[in-house]
Design an enzyme around this catalytic site. Structure first.
Site, PDB file in Angstrom:
ATOM      1  N   ASN A  98     -13.534 114.439   0.574  1.00  0.00           N
ATOM      2  CA  ASN A  98     -12.612 115.509   0.075  1.00  0.00           C
ATOM      3  C   ASN A  98     -13.208 116.165  -1.461  1.00  0.00           C
ATOM      4  O   ASN A  98     -14.105 115.453  -2.034  1.00  0.00           O
ATOM      5  CB  ASN A  98     -11.203 114.851  -0.411  1.00  0.00           C
ATOM      6  CG  ASN A  98     -10.592 114.557   1.109  1.00  0.00           C
ATOM      7  OD1 ASN A  98     -10.712 115.328   1.929  1.00  0.00           O
ATOM      8  ND2 ASN A  98      -9.852 113.677   0.928  1.00  0.00           N
ATOM      9  N   CYS A 140     -10.666 114.122  10.219  1.00  0.00           N
ATOM     10  CA  CYS A 140     -10.553 115.553   9.888  1.00  0.00           C
ATOM     11  C   CYS A 140     -10.475 116.345  11.055  1.00  0.00           C
ATOM     12  O   CYS A 140     -11.747 116.356  11.448  1.00  0.00           O
ATOM     13  CB  CYS A 140     -11.393 116.325   8.666  1.00  0.00           C
ATOM     14  SG  CYS A 140     -11.016 117.832   8.183  1.00  0.00           S
ATOM     15  N   ASN A 153      -0.577 112.978   3.373  1.00  0.00           N
ATOM     16  CA  ASN A 153      -0.466 114.398   3.721  1.00  0.00           C
ATOM     17  C   ASN A 153       0.984 114.681   4.138  1.00  0.00           C
ATOM     18  O   ASN A 153       1.784 114.261   4.854  1.00  0.00           O
ATOM     19  CB  ASN A 153      -1.315 114.828   4.726  1.00  0.00           C
ATOM     20  CG  ASN A 153      -2.815 114.358   4.643  1.00  0.00           C
ATOM     21  OD1 ASN A 153      -3.455 114.979   3.810  1.00  0.00           O
ATOM     22  ND2 ASN A 153      -3.352 113.392   5.375  1.00  0.00           N
ATOM     23  N   ARG A 201      -3.623 115.404   1.042  1.00  0.00           N
ATOM     24  CA  ARG A 201      -3.880 114.233   0.161  1.00  0.00           C
ATOM     25  C   ARG A 201      -5.284 114.724  -0.396  1.00  0.00           C
ATOM     26  O   ARG A 201      -6.324 114.784   0.493  1.00  0.00           O
ATOM     27  CB  ARG A 201      -3.889 113.121   0.736  1.00  0.00           C
ATOM     28  CG  ARG A 201      -4.284 111.937  -0.089  1.00  0.00           C
ATOM     29  CD  ARG A 201      -3.983 110.623   0.753  1.00  0.00           C
ATOM     30  NE  ARG A 201      -4.907 110.528   1.516  1.00  0.00           N
ATOM     31  CZ  ARG A 201      -4.899 109.428   2.403  1.00  0.00           C
ATOM     32  NH1 ARG A 201      -4.487 108.231   2.039  1.00  0.00           N
ATOM     33  NH2 ARG A 201      -5.929 109.219   3.700  1.00  0.00           N
ATOM     34  N   CYS A 259      -4.846 121.867   8.190  1.00  0.00           N
ATOM     35  CA  CYS A 259      -5.136 120.499   8.267  1.00  0.00           C
ATOM     36  C   CYS A 259      -5.127 120.079   9.754  1.00  0.00           C
ATOM     37  O   CYS A 259      -3.918 120.074  10.376  1.00  0.00           O
ATOM     38  CB  CYS A 259      -4.400 119.683   7.338  1.00  0.00           C
ATOM     39  SG  CYS A 259      -4.745 117.809   7.455  1.00  0.00           S
ATOM     40  N   THR A 304      -5.524 117.140  11.653  1.00  0.00           N
ATOM     41  CA  THR A 304      -4.788 116.133  11.975  1.00  0.00           C
ATOM     42  C   THR A 304      -3.276 116.324  11.845  1.00  0.00           C
ATOM     43  O   THR A 304      -2.422 115.933  12.539  1.00  0.00           O
ATOM     44  CB  THR A 304      -5.221 114.662  11.282  1.00  0.00           C
ATOM     45  OG1 THR A 304      -5.195 115.067   9.860  1.00  0.00           O
ATOM     46  CG2 THR A 304      -6.688 114.589  11.815  1.00  0.00           C
TER      47      THR A 304
END
Length: 320
Positions: free
Chosen positions: A64, A73, A199, A218, A226, A228
């Protein structure tokens, strides 16, 4: 020493991609923090590392922007899927991630000629211990109101395997991000509920087959998308009856994806389908652990994606 990287994105979730010979070839945490600075050609959300694997066609690691490592990811995996499939000249492959080996494959474009890939999202768990998350003495949190989080938003906690807190919200929480910002910032600082952070996604159902998702990720903050989180949101919306189609279109600030949700003898199976776009090729010099841009060659694919963004903008405005 000079290194070559490719800048890519899935649904506006932007990464540098680098094929490494081994995990510690460079100080990737330090490099990622520098690459992702906005002053560095707009920055990025992270670094995708493509590595050799003894159990799959390739291995993916995700660093990240803040230097932390994500277990998975979905948007990044689509970009890695494209890179690996094109390198091996195949339409399907298996990519090793931190917790599972996942199937990926090339798909028909979801918008005009955008390169499109589907990726398996797994494993799935509703156990709070898998996030980890602590809420009273609960084992799970399934579409329930927790007053410490909100007096009116029902939340579900799920790992896929990244930890997610999914709230189904009214339009006002999409139009004004204040509540989501405050809750997510709290749960990603020192707190009694999520020791490793989480998240946080707010989901607005739009139709029996469409939802809108905004995610505070996060280690990143508010992000264009994002993968997921979008897939987990499609699953929760399906379980709770807000959508009825097995293929859910998910709109987000960066574009849109399609999520396939199916139940096979009590086991949920998820697939994330969306763009894998190349923004350009970069050459950086690494000297004394500092990076400096040497050369940049832009790609033309983003022109096509800009059309997609306009389509999504018009679509969202028609609902919101």
């Amino acid at each position: 020493m000079n290194i070559q990287l490719t800048k890519v994105h899935g649904s506006g979730n932007t990464f540098y991609l680098y094929e490494a010979l081994y995990d510690e070839q460079f100080n990737f945490v330090n490099i990622t923090k520098q690459l992702c600075q906005p002053s560095n050609d707009g920055g990025a959300d992270g670094l995708l590392m493509v590595l050799p694997s003894s159990v799959a066609d390739a291995k993916m690691r995700v660093i990240n922007a803040d230097g932390s490592e994500a277990s998975m990811c979905g948007n990044g995996l689509r970009c890695v899927a494209r890179y690996v499939c094109e390198k091996l000249n195949v339409n399907e492959a298996v990519i090793e991630t931190m917790h599972a080996c996942l199937k990926v494959k090339r798909e028909e474009s979801i918008f005009e000629q955008l390169p499109t890939y589907s990726v398996e999202i797994s494993p799935i768990s509703f156990e709070l211990s898998s996030l980890p998350m602590k809420v009273d003495n609960r084992q799970q949190l399934r579409h329930e109101i927790i007053p410490a989080f909100s007096e009116e938003i029902p939340f579900t906690a799920i790992s896929v395997p990244n930890p997610h807190l999914i709230g189904i919200v009214d339009k006002k929480y999409i139009e004004d991000t204040t509540h989501q910002q405050q809750l997510a910032a709290y749960l990603n600082s020192e707190n009694e509920y999520c020791p490793d952070g989480v998240n946080v996604s707010y989901v607005q159902p739009l139709s029996p087959e469409e939802i809108f998702v905004r995610t505070y990720e996060r280690g990143v903050g508010f992000t264009n998308a994002c993968g997921t989180a979008m897939t987990a949101s499609a699953l929760i919306a399906s379980i709770e009856g807000f959508v009825t189609n097995s293929k859910v279109t998910v709109y987000n600030p960066g574009g849109f994806v399609q999520c396939e949700v199916s139940n096979n003898d009590g086991i949920w199976e998820l697939a994330l389908i969306g763009n894998a776009t190349v923004l350009g090729e970069y050459e950086f010099e690494i000297k004394d652990e500092k990076i400096q841009l040497v050369h940049f060659q832009p790609a033309e694919e983003q022109i096509q994606y800009e059309k997609c963004k306009l389509f999504v903008k018009d679509k969202i405005e028609s609902f919101l």
